[in-house]
Design a protein around this motif. Sequence first.
Motif: not given
Length: 279
Positions: A270-275, A277-279
Amino acid sequence: MLPTLIGLAIFYFWPVIQTAYYSFTSWGVFGGAEFVGLENWVDLLQSGEVPRALINTLAYTAMLLLGIPISIYVASLLNRPGLRFAAFYRVLYFAPFVSMPAAIALVWGMIFNSQYGILNQFLGIFGIPAVFWTSTEWVALIAIGIVGIWSSLGFNIIILGAGLRSISPEMYEAARIDGASNWRQLISITVPLLSPSIFFLTVLSVIHGMELFDLIFIMIGESNPIRSDTQSMVSLFYRQAFISNDKGTGAAIAILLMLIIGVLTAVQFAVQRRRARLD
């Protein structure tokens, strides 16, 4: 895909279902499961051993994660252009990863021995008194963490080295022209472009750390007075299922550990997917 699915169902999914069922049963000395409902789970959650074993396991896992930044730095050194004997160095770093964990634990157990261990002999040269590495509670966990980092360093370097070779040299050349130091290049170019490899190693390190058993079993030993204070979740499972012959509680510990690993892995994704999207 059918043969693969059949193999997964027989050797992976069905044992998990069996173990989940056994966690609600009580076993006699000669076998025979009797359904007892939530009794094993209630006893497990009320036991003071589970929180301590979980803390020890998480502490070891955190130390394994500290090995990833070290691996990034070493991998970047080994991938410098023109480095002589680079392949030989990679073999040296990778050798502990393919060695038997029992052999590694035995060797490091002798190194950390408080009486004749080479580490205390070395510290004695500088007047430092002997440290009881494997018989002092938190010191023993740190010693085990050091061994874990050392043994996983080679695998991390191989994965990170493959990622480093995919980074275009022109990016580093442009950064040097702009006056970026080696440290700045590492932080601004290497680490961001290695994020997929770092994420992969993070997931594997968490799973591997939560499954800690062999190092504690051999380096600490069953007769050590700090055994119960340094045991991991898998050590607790082993003691309940095979020493105390309480296979129902052992199955409950196994399912609990699987759920914890599943939650931690889901959080990481979940943290990786959020990062991403932010990138």
